[in-house]
Design an enzyme around this catalytic site. Structure first.
Site, short mmCIF file in Angstrom:
data_model
loop_
_atom_site.label_atom_id
_atom_site.label_comp_id
_atom_site.label_asym_id
_atom_site.label_seq_id
_atom_site.Cartn_x
_atom_site.Cartn_y
_atom_site.Cartn_z
N GLY A 117 56.70 39.03 19.26
CA GLY A 117 58.60 39.77 18.98
C GLY A 117 59.49 38.31 18.75
N CYS B 44 48.67 38.96 21.77
CA CYS B 44 48.23 39.63 20.80
C CYS B 44 47.35 38.05 19.56
CB CYS B 44 49.54 40.57 20.09
SG CYS B 44 49.10 42.11 18.51
N CYS C 259 44.79 41.97 21.87
CA CYS C 259 44.44 43.15 20.81
C CYS C 259 43.87 42.33 19.67
CB CYS C 259 46.19 43.31 19.57
SG CYS C 259 47.71 43.08 20.90
N LYS D 152 40.66 41.25 20.83
CA LYS D 152 39.70 42.36 21.13
C LYS D 152 38.77 43.06 20.71
CE LYS D 152 41.65 46.03 22.02
NZ LYS D 152 42.59 46.33 22.36
N TYR E 126 50.39 32.55 10.77
CA TYR E 126 51.70 32.88 12.00
C TYR E 126 52.45 31.84 11.71
CZ TYR E 126 51.63 37.33 14.00
OH TYR E 126 51.59 38.60 14.24
N ALA F 289 59.38 25.49 27.34
CA ALA F 289 61.18 24.54 26.84
C ALA F 289 61.66 25.56 28.10
CB ALA F 289 61.67 25.33 26.18
N TYR G 232 44.07 49.56 30.35
CA TYR G 232 43.22 49.37 29.57
C TYR G 232 42.95 48.22 28.90
CZ TYR G 232 47.98 51.91 27.30
OH TYR G 232 48.88 52.40 26.67
N ILE G 233 42.84 47.12 29.57
CA ILE G 233 42.11 45.85 29.20
C ILE G 233 40.49 46.30 29.68
CG2 ILE G 233 41.28 43.66 29.78
CD1 ILE G 233 44.59 43.29 29.43
N GLU H 25 38.86 49.01 28.30
CA GLU H 25 37.81 48.06 26.85
C GLU H 25 37.26 47.11 27.17
OE1 GLU H 25 41.29 46.91 25.32
OE2 GLU H 25 42.40 48.89 24.41
N ARG I 267 45.45 55.59 34.29
CA ARG I 267 46.50 56.42 35.05
C ARG I 267 47.69 55.94 33.87
NH1 ARG I 267 48.91 56.38 40.15
NH2 ARG I 267 47.19 54.57 40.99
N GLY J 108 46.21 44.49 35.00
CA GLY J 108 47.96 44.33 34.93
C GLY J 108 48.74 42.81 34.35
N ASP K 111 57.14 41.11 26.30
CA ASP K 111 56.61 41.73 27.93
C ASP K 111 57.25 41.25 28.68
OD1 ASP K 111 54.76 43.39 26.07
OD2 ASP K 111 52.85 41.99 26.58
N THR L 224 52.47 45.57 21.66
CA THR L 224 52.48 44.37 20.77
C THR L 224 53.75 44.81 19.93
OG1 THR L 224 51.05 43.29 20.42
CG2 THR L 224 52.43 43.15 18.17
N HIS M 127 38.27 68.72 5.07
CA HIS M 127 37.12 68.84 6.06
C HIS M 127 36.08 68.53 4.84
CE1 HIS M 127 35.00 72.13 7.68
NE2 HIS M 127 33.79 72.10 6.61
N GLU N 212 40.48 67.30 11.32
CA GLU N 212 41.03 68.99 11.16
C GLU N 212 41.59 69.49 11.88
OE1 GLU N 212 38.62 71.25 8.06
OE2 GLU N 212 36.36 69.99 9.60
P1 NDP Z 1 47.04 48.11 33.13
O1 NDP Z 1 48.77 48.77 34.17
O2 NDP Z 1 47.01 49.14 32.22
O3 NDP Z 1 46.12 48.34 34.13
C1 NDP Z 1 45.54 47.92 35.58
C2 NDP Z 1 44.76 48.47 36.66
O4 NDP Z 1 44.93 46.93 37.86
C3 NDP Z 1 45.08 49.82 36.83
O5 NDP Z 1 44.38 50.20 36.87
C4 NDP Z 1 45.79 49.98 37.94
O6 NDP Z 1 45.80 50.55 39.48
C5 NDP Z 1 44.79 48.34 38.71
N1 NDP Z 1 46.27 47.63 39.48
C6 NDP Z 1 47.20 47.08 39.29
N2 NDP Z 1 47.61 46.56 40.18
C7 NDP Z 1 46.48 45.68 41.15
C8 NDP Z 1 46.71 45.41 42.21
N3 NDP Z 1 47.41 44.53 42.65
N4 NDP Z 1 45.26 45.20 43.21
C9 NDP Z 1 44.26 45.47 42.50
N5 NDP Z 1 44.17 46.86 41.78
C10 NDP Z 1 45.69 47.03 41.11
O7 NDP Z 1 47.49 46.73 32.97
P2 NDP Z 1 45.67 45.78 31.70
O8 NDP Z 1 45.99 44.34 32.61
O9 NDP Z 1 44.57 46.39 31.96
O10 NDP Z 1 46.89 45.68 30.84
C11 NDP Z 1 48.03 44.79 31.08
C12 NDP Z 1 48.62 45.27 30.01
O11 NDP Z 1 48.27 45.25 28.71
C13 NDP Z 1 48.82 47.42 29.34
O12 NDP Z 1 49.76 47.42 30.36
C14 NDP Z 1 49.19 47.34 28.07
O13 NDP Z 1 50.70 47.52 28.43
C15 NDP Z 1 48.65 46.17 27.87
N6 NDP Z 1 47.63 46.13 26.75
C16 NDP Z 1 47.56 46.92 26.20
C17 NDP Z 1 45.97 47.65 25.10
C18 NDP Z 1 46.43 48.60 23.91
O14 NDP Z 1 47.56 49.22 23.39
N7 NDP Z 1 44.84 48.95 23.76
C19 NDP Z 1 45.21 46.62 25.24
C20 NDP Z 1 45.21 45.85 26.31
C21 NDP Z 1 45.86 45.67 27.04
P3 NDP Z 1 45.45 52.02 39.19
O15 NDP Z 1 47.04 52.14 38.36
O16 NDP Z 1 45.01 52.96 39.09
O17 NDP Z 1 46.32 52.15 40.49
#
Ligand code: NDP
Length: 449
Positions: free
Chosen positions: A17, A44, A49, A52, A100, A116, A179-180, A183, A206, A264, A305, A313, A438, A443
């Site tokens: 950004g 990223c 990204c 990864k 970059y 900063a 996500y992370i 993956e 979720r 997260g 973010d 991203t 096809h 398709e």
């Molecule tokens: P996510 O928000 O995707 O997933 C977080 C996971 O951790 C969920 O399974 C959640 O459980 C669990 N969780 C959340 N808080 C806690 C806690 N306090 N204690 C224990 N478990 C917890 O986060 P990620 O870290 O995987 O990724 C961060 C962000 O990065 C994503 O939101 C996404 O926007 C971005 N990202 C995007 C990618 C892509 O576009 N391909 C790839 C990687 C990252 P539950 O939800 O089941 O309650």
């Protein structure tokens, strides 16, 4: 007397950004500087990204080499070298960082390689103590992995460290099922590690359509990934041989070589001086902004973010561009958050745009759901009998396609084009009227009846 500024714009954070906003603002004639405390490129490019996705490609070879036998190939002596892969990926990250940095230079954006913080509505303080006056300040510092509080969490790593492992781990425990987590579960599993995913709830991913996530779970279990649900990690103990014993609530402990926490990412606003300068933050530390990215202090904006809207991203890039056009280009623009395509580069990958079936039903509108459950040709001779699954969610009254949800090889590549149809408000009849290509997996999108 008119106030003088060192710069028209000072950007804090040279990620996706921040770099986009800097470049576009400079192209509109603004005098721009950016400060970055780590590496130019941001999450990223440097530890997200891009590296990864390279690991995902590397791990695809594991399946490809297995499947090759079905297509007549005999491959002897195949070996995988983690150190080689890790170093190739790191050198590509270096290349991108240089690219970059060149973008900033080519656009005459000054850059400061230090932290900063905000010292006032028009004042930035660098770590060196130097103070810079700027007409506008843009906060683009991104987010940072959340590390839950449990004894021994210093033995766990996050996605920041996972790209630099000295040795390839035999046993990996991953906390989180977002996500992370999903993956890296796919990457480590394909490259030969025993992977256990531990989540606090009883779901993975979720927010994605349940039919897709259930299928992903079943497929990944077949590939050897284990799950422990309703079970946060309650402690990690380092054993004499260097192994980590992971204690779980309600399950037996698991031994691992690496524990990756992916629970997260939180906006990285701590110590940035924002609240002291009058910028309002939300409960998660996020910078609160209006549709134009403006904060409660008119001269301070934020994108990406750090605003905790959609942590993707391309969204940060759009927000950065819109900010620069609005403030320096005389073209006020906002970012549209509808129909944002997203993908999880799990194995197989998942991709989606628009409303899930559940979200559509929750609107109260009558909907129709079309599905296709098929065996991709690429899997015909595979040892893994994996089927693809696509779902179209359609508004019954208008026939508009509200959402597309896919799990199959290449789903993200296919979905990007299909997202145009959802964004444009096309109907199921438009899909039906489109001739199939096809043989392809794509398709299936125009053959659902
Ligand atoms: P996510 O928000 O995707 O997933 C977080 C996971 O951790 C969920 O399974 C959640 O459980 C669990 N969780 C959340 N808080 C806690 C806690 N306090 N204690 C224990 N478990 C917890 O986060 P990620 O870290 O995987 O990724 C961060 C962000 O990065 C994503 O939101 C996404 O926007 C971005 N990202 C995007 C990618 C892509 O576009 N391909 C790839 C990687 C990252 P539950 O939800 O089941 O309650």
């Amino acid at each position: 007397m008119t106030e003088t500024f060192d710069y028209d714009l000072f950007v804090i954070g040279a990620g996706s950004g921040g770099v986009r906003a800097s470049r576009i603002a400079a192209s509109h004639g603004a005098r721009v500087a950016v400060a970055e405390e780590f590496r130019v490129g941001g999450t990223c490019v440097i530890r997200g990204c891009v590296p990864k996705k390279l690991l995902v490609y590397a791990s695809h070879f594991a399946h490809g080499l297995e499947d090759a036998a079905g297509f007549g190939w005999t491959i002897e002596g195949k070996q995988f070298d983690w150190a080689k892969l890790r170093d190739f990926v790191a050198s590509d990250v270096d290349r991108l960082e240089r690219a970059y940095t060149s973008t900033l230079d080519n656009n005459k954006v000054d850059h400061f390689h230090e932290r900063a913080s905000v010292a006032g509505p028009n004042l930035v303080r660098l770590a060196s103590g130097r103070e810079i006056r700027a007409k506008h300040i843009l906060i683009a510092v991104g987010a940072w992995p959340v590390m839950p509080d449990f004894p021994g969490n210093e033995h766990a790593i996050t996605s920041n460290e996972v790209f630099h492992l000295k040795a390839f781990p035999k046993r990996v425990v991953i906390q989180g099922a977002g996500y992370i987590a999903m993956e890296f579960a796919g990457i480590f599993n394909a490259l030969g590690a025993q992977v256990t995913v531990v989540n606090r709830s009883n779901r993975i991913l979720r927010g994605y359509d349940h039919d897709l996530t259930e299928r992903l779970m079943a497929m990944t279990e077949k590939r050897g990934i284990e799950y422990r649900f309703d079970s946060p990690i309650c402690g990690i103990e380092k054993l004499a041989d260097g192994s980590l014993r992971v204690a779980l609530d309600g399950h037996d402990p698991i031994e691992a070589d690496v524990v990756l926490v992916a629970t997260g990412r939180r906006p990285k606003t701590v110590g940035l001086g924002l609240e002291e300068a009058g910028v309002k933050l939300g409960a998660n530390g996020e910078v609160i902004v209006d549709d134009y990215g403006q904060t409660s202090v008119p001269s301070i904006h934020a994108v990406g973010d750090v605003t905790d809207r959609v942590q993707l991203t391309p969204v940060a890039i759009r927000e950065g561009h819109a900010f620069a056009d609005t403030v320096f280009g005389g073209k006020p623009r906002t970012t549209a958050y509808d129909a944002i395509p997203s993908a999880v580069f799990s194995q197989p990958p998942l991709a989606a745009v628009g409303l899930t079936e559940m979200q559509a039903r929750d609107t109260g509108a009558e909907i129709k759901v079309f599905t296709s459950d098929f065996r991709p040709m690429t899997n015909m001779f595979s040892t893994q009998v994996e089927r693809g699954y696509y779902k179209l969610v359609v508004d019954a009254a208008s026939d508009k396609v509200l959402g597309i949800h896919m799990i199959s090889p290449e789903a993200p590549e296919i979905l990007q084009a299909a997202a145009i149809a959802v964004k444009a408000g096309l109907t199921k009849a438009d899909f039906d009227a489109t001739m199939a290509l096809h043989p392809s997996m794509a398709e299936e999108l125009v053959l659902m009846r």
